[in-house]
Design a protein around this motif. Structure first.
Motif, PDB file in Angstrom:
ATOM      1  N   ALA A  75       0.409 -13.306  -3.896  1.00 10.55           N
ATOM      2  CA  ALA A  75       0.428 -11.838  -3.883  1.00 10.55           C
ATOM      3  C   ALA A  75       1.382 -11.269  -4.922  1.00 10.55           C
ATOM      4  N   GLY A  76       1.362 -11.851  -6.114  1.00 12.13           N
ATOM      5  CA  GLY A  76       2.189 -11.330  -7.187  1.00 12.13           C
ATOM      6  C   GLY A  76       3.680 -11.431  -6.925  1.00 12.13           C
ATOM      7  N   GLY A  77       4.072 -12.395  -6.125  1.00 12.01           N
ATOM      8  CA  GLY A  77       5.479 -12.576  -5.800  1.00 12.01           C
ATOM      9  C   GLY A  77       5.892 -11.952  -4.487  1.00 12.01           C
ATOM     10  N   SER A  78       5.010 -11.197  -3.875  1.00 11.64           N
ATOM     11  CA  SER A  78       5.376 -10.459  -2.666  1.00 11.64           C
ATOM     12  C   SER A  78       5.596 -11.369  -1.459  1.00 11.64           C
ATOM     13  N   LEU A  79       4.847 -12.466  -1.359  1.00  9.53           N
ATOM     14  CA  LEU A  79       4.986 -13.350  -0.205  1.00  9.53           C
ATOM     15  C   LEU A  79       6.372 -13.991  -0.167  1.00  9.53           C
ATOM     16  N   GLY A  80       6.829 -14.459  -1.322  1.00  8.33           N
ATOM     17  CA  GLY A  80       8.148 -15.061  -1.383  1.00  8.33           C
ATOM     18  C   GLY A  80       9.249 -14.074  -1.075  1.00  8.33           C
ATOM     19  N   MET A  81       9.117 -12.859  -1.597  1.00 10.50           N
ATOM     20  CA  MET A  81      10.136 -11.850  -1.350  1.00 10.50           C
ATOM     21  C   MET A  81      10.152 -11.400   0.109  1.00 10.50           C
ATOM     22  N   GLU A  82       9.003 -11.434   0.753  1.00 16.26           N
ATOM     23  CA  GLU A  82       8.952 -11.109   2.179  1.00 16.26           C
ATOM     24  C   GLU A  82       9.759 -12.132   2.975  1.00 16.26           C
ATOM     25  N   MET A  83       9.675 -13.405   2.579  1.00 22.34           N
ATOM     26  CA  MET A  83      10.440 -14.452   3.253  1.00 22.34           C
ATOM     27  C   MET A  83      11.936 -14.206   3.112  1.00 22.34           C
ATOM     28  N   VAL A  84      12.345 -13.788   1.927  1.00 28.93           N
ATOM     29  CA  VAL A  84      13.761 -13.510   1.694  1.00 28.93           C
ATOM     30  C   VAL A  84      14.213 -12.336   2.556  1.00 28.93           C
ATOM     31  N   ALA A  85      13.413 -11.278   2.569  1.00 29.78           N
ATOM     32  CA  ALA A  85      13.772 -10.069   3.326  1.00 29.78           C
ATOM     33  C   ALA A  85      13.921 -10.356   4.814  1.00 29.78           C
ATOM     34  N   ARG A  86      13.135 -11.289   5.334  1.00 34.24           N
ATOM     35  CA  ARG A  86      13.155 -11.581   6.769  1.00 34.24           C
ATOM     36  C   ARG A  86      14.198 -12.618   7.159  1.00 34.24           C
ATOM     37  N   ALA A  87      14.832 -13.253   6.182  1.00 35.33           N
ATOM     38  CA  ALA A  87      15.806 -14.310   6.471  1.00 35.33           C
ATOM     39  C   ALA A  87      17.120 -13.722   6.982  1.00 35.33           C
ATOM     40  N   ALA A  88      17.921 -14.564   7.602  1.00 35.87           N
ATOM     41  CA  ALA A  88      19.233 -14.131   8.079  1.00 35.87           C
ATOM     42  C   ALA A  88      20.120 -13.766   6.897  1.00 35.87           C
ATOM     43  N   TYR A 159     -12.681  -1.342 -26.546  1.00 40.93           N
ATOM     44  CA  TYR A 159     -11.713  -2.432 -26.617  1.00 40.93           C
ATOM     45  C   TYR A 159     -11.199  -2.789 -25.217  1.00 40.93           C
ATOM     46  N   SER A 160     -11.054  -4.074 -24.982  1.00 40.81           N
ATOM     47  CA  SER A 160     -10.693  -4.571 -23.652  1.00 40.81           C
ATOM     48  C   SER A 160      -9.338  -5.258 -23.667  1.00 40.81           C
ATOM     49  N   PHE A 161      -8.745  -5.366 -22.482  1.00 37.85           N
ATOM     50  CA  PHE A 161      -7.502  -6.137 -22.355  1.00 37.85           C
ATOM     51  C   PHE A 161      -7.566  -6.988 -21.104  1.00 37.85           C
ATOM     52  N   ALA A 162      -6.952  -8.155 -21.197  1.00 35.68           N
ATOM     53  CA  ALA A 162      -6.916  -9.100 -20.086  1.00 35.68           C
ATOM     54  C   ALA A 162      -5.611  -8.955 -19.324  1.00 35.68           C
ATOM     55  N   SER A 163      -5.660  -9.193 -18.017  1.00 34.10           N
ATOM     56  CA  SER A 163      -4.450  -9.220 -17.199  1.00 34.10           C
ATOM     57  C   SER A 163      -4.570 -10.346 -16.180  1.00 34.10           C
ATOM     58  N   PRO A 164      -3.438 -10.778 -15.605  1.00 40.11           N
ATOM     59  CA  PRO A 164      -3.490 -11.835 -14.580  1.00 40.11           C
ATOM     60  C   PRO A 164      -4.117 -11.387 -13.269  1.00 40.11           C
ATOM     61  N   GLY A 165      -4.483 -10.113 -13.168  1.00 38.54           N
ATOM     62  CA  GLY A 165      -5.115  -9.626 -11.950  1.00 38.54           C
ATOM     63  C   GLY A 165      -4.875  -8.142 -11.751  1.00 38.54           C
ATOM     64  N   THR A 166      -5.730  -7.521 -10.975  1.00 41.17           N
ATOM     65  CA  THR A 166      -5.589  -6.102 -10.671  1.00 41.17           C
ATOM     66  C   THR A 166      -4.283  -5.862  -9.923  1.00 41.17           C
ATOM     67  N   GLY A 167      -3.497  -4.923 -10.432  1.00 42.82           N
ATOM     68  CA  GLY A 167      -2.213  -4.617  -9.830  1.00 42.82           C
ATOM     69  C   GLY A 167      -1.066  -5.447 -10.364  1.00 42.82           C
ATOM     70  N   SER A 168      -1.363  -6.411 -11.241  1.00 42.76           N
ATOM     71  CA  SER A 168      -0.308  -7.252 -11.819  1.00 42.76           C
ATOM     72  C   SER A 168       0.536  -6.443 -12.791  1.00 42.76           C
ATOM     73  N   LEU A 169       1.668  -7.005 -13.159  1.00 42.43           N
ATOM     74  CA  LEU A 169       2.552  -6.325 -14.104  1.00 42.43           C
ATOM     75  C   LEU A 169       1.849  -6.089 -15.435  1.00 42.43           C
ATOM     76  N   GLY A 170       1.052  -7.063 -15.871  1.00 34.70           N
ATOM     77  CA  GLY A 170       0.304  -6.901 -17.110  1.00 34.70           C
ATOM     78  C   GLY A 170      -0.691  -5.766 -17.036  1.00 34.70           C
ATOM     79  N   HIS A 171      -1.362  -5.651 -15.906  1.00 36.17           N
ATOM     80  CA  HIS A 171      -2.317  -4.557 -15.700  1.00 36.17           C
ATOM     81  C   HIS A 171      -1.604  -3.211 -15.742  1.00 36.17           C
ATOM     82  N   VAL A 172      -0.500  -3.105 -15.022  1.00 35.62           N
ATOM     83  CA  VAL A 172       0.221  -1.834 -14.944  1.00 35.62           C
ATOM     84  C   VAL A 172       0.787  -1.445 -16.305  1.00 35.62           C
ATOM     85  N   ASN A 173       1.396  -2.408 -16.999  1.00 37.34           N
ATOM     86  CA  ASN A 173       2.017  -2.091 -18.282  1.00 37.34           C
ATOM     87  C   ASN A 173       1.015  -1.585 -19.320  1.00 37.34           C
ATOM     88  N   VAL A 174      -0.117  -2.264 -19.447  1.00 33.05           N
ATOM     89  CA  VAL A 174      -1.094  -1.830 -20.449  1.00 33.05           C
ATOM     90  C   VAL A 174      -1.769  -0.528 -20.031  1.00 33.05           C
TER      91      VAL A 174
END
Length: 329
Positions: A75-88, A159-174
């Motif tokens: 999930a674009g890094g969100s799953l890992g950060m959720e684990m951190v947020a929920r930790a002690a 003209y087209s541009f590629a991104s790692p996925g919809t909502g990714s940082l690459g998508h948002v930046n371009v």
């Protein structure tokens, strides 16, 4: 002098508060008493993972305990950060926060994330900034960013541009850049940065934005043409390529970063100890060389400075997503 002691009904509350304070102080004083886990919210490889492993090695030596890196991608890094947020909030679980997890994702997935990028974390220190680069396939008849904008404006949607996925940082930046420049590009999302880059190199898509370390070998080999760098200053690796700021788009900001956070509520003494240990680690020659090799700039900060950077990233990407009209259901 006489003191008035609390009446009996208030004693349990007072005792609980004192015991909690004593426990927190004791934990902080003995920290760390065992190994620490450092969650990287992406797959192994790349500059973020490299920095995490260097921190684990050298900061672990400073602290006298092992720091174990855990890659928790999704999930674009969100799953890992959720684990951190929920930790002690005891300093034994840390996370690598990035411009994606603490900038773009909160804006794109507003109301859907299971963590608050500001409220659910205790910033420790920023570690490094990594420039991004906007590049085109050589078949595109544009030698400068201004020429590319002119081409795109003359043929909306061509003209087209590629991104790692919809909502990714690459998508948002371009998408944000396109909105600022008043041009319309066709977004082609992929499942990851690897497939996106492969099709950009093959000419199946016209443009791509990526971290400079990943794109640089292709640029140097002539398989991509760099037009703009997402950074506050020009990269020594691409001295002839202007920044977005120089090109007239200061709203794009100064590129990506990644740093260390703990769950909200981490003791101040633990935060201070980690900040010191990580900064000492960043002074090691191998740490400096390896980060320099991937085009990263070390940016040690105070917890307060890193907190402000996170807040600025969240605000900037909220504006970017709104202007680019990016909606993820």
């Amino acid at each position: 002098m006489k003191f008035r002691y609390p009446t009996l009904p208030f004693m349990p509350v007072l005792l609980t508060a004192v015991m909690s304070l004593s426990a927190a102080t004791a934990t902080a004083a003995g920290y760390p008493e065992h190994s620490i886990r450092l969650i990287v919210p992406f797959a192994p490889g790349g500059s973020t993972d490299l920095a995490a492993r260097l921190i684990a090695q050298y900061a672990g030596q400073e602290l006298g305990q092992a720091i174990v890196v855990e890659n928790r991608a999704g999930a674009g890094g969100s799953l890992g950060m959720e684990m951190v947020a929920r930790a002690a909030p005891d300093g034994y679980t840390l996370g690598m926060a990035t411009m994606s997890t603490h900038g773009a994702n909160p804006a794109v997935y507003k109301g859907q994330l299971k963590y608050d990028a500001v409220k659910d974390f205790t910033p420790i220190t920023n570690v490094a900034s990594v420039p991004g680069v906007f590049a085109v396939n050589p078949k595109v008849p544009a030698k400068t960013i201004q020429e590319f904008i002119a081409l795109a404006k003359a043929a909306p949607g061509k003209y087209s541009f590629a991104s790692p996925g919809t909502g990714s940082l690459g998508h948002v930046n371009v998408s944000y850049f396109s909105a600022l420049a008043g041009m319309q590009l066709l977004h082609v999302p992929y499942k990851g940065s690897g497939p996106a880059m492969n099709d950009a190199l093959a000419g199946q898509v016209d443009a791509i934005t990526d971290n400079l370390p990943s794109a640089l070998p292709h640029i140097q080999a002539g398989r991509l043409r760099a037009l703009a760098v997402l950074s506050e200053h020009r990269s020594p690796m691409l001295p002839d390529v202007p920044t977005y700021i120089e090109a007239g788009f200061p709203q794009m900001g100064g590129g990506g970063w990644f740093g260390i956070v703990a769950p909200a509520g981490a003791p101040a003494s633990v935060v201070a100890g980690l900040n010191t240990a990580i900064h000492k680690a960043m002074q090691q020659p191998e740490f400096i060389k390896k980060m320099d090799d991937v085009g990263a700039t070390l940016v040690p900060t105070t917890p307060e400075e890193f907190s402000e950077q996170i807040k600025q990233a969240v605000a900037r990407y909220q504006s970017a997503v709104s202007m680019a009209k990016i909606e993820i259901n």
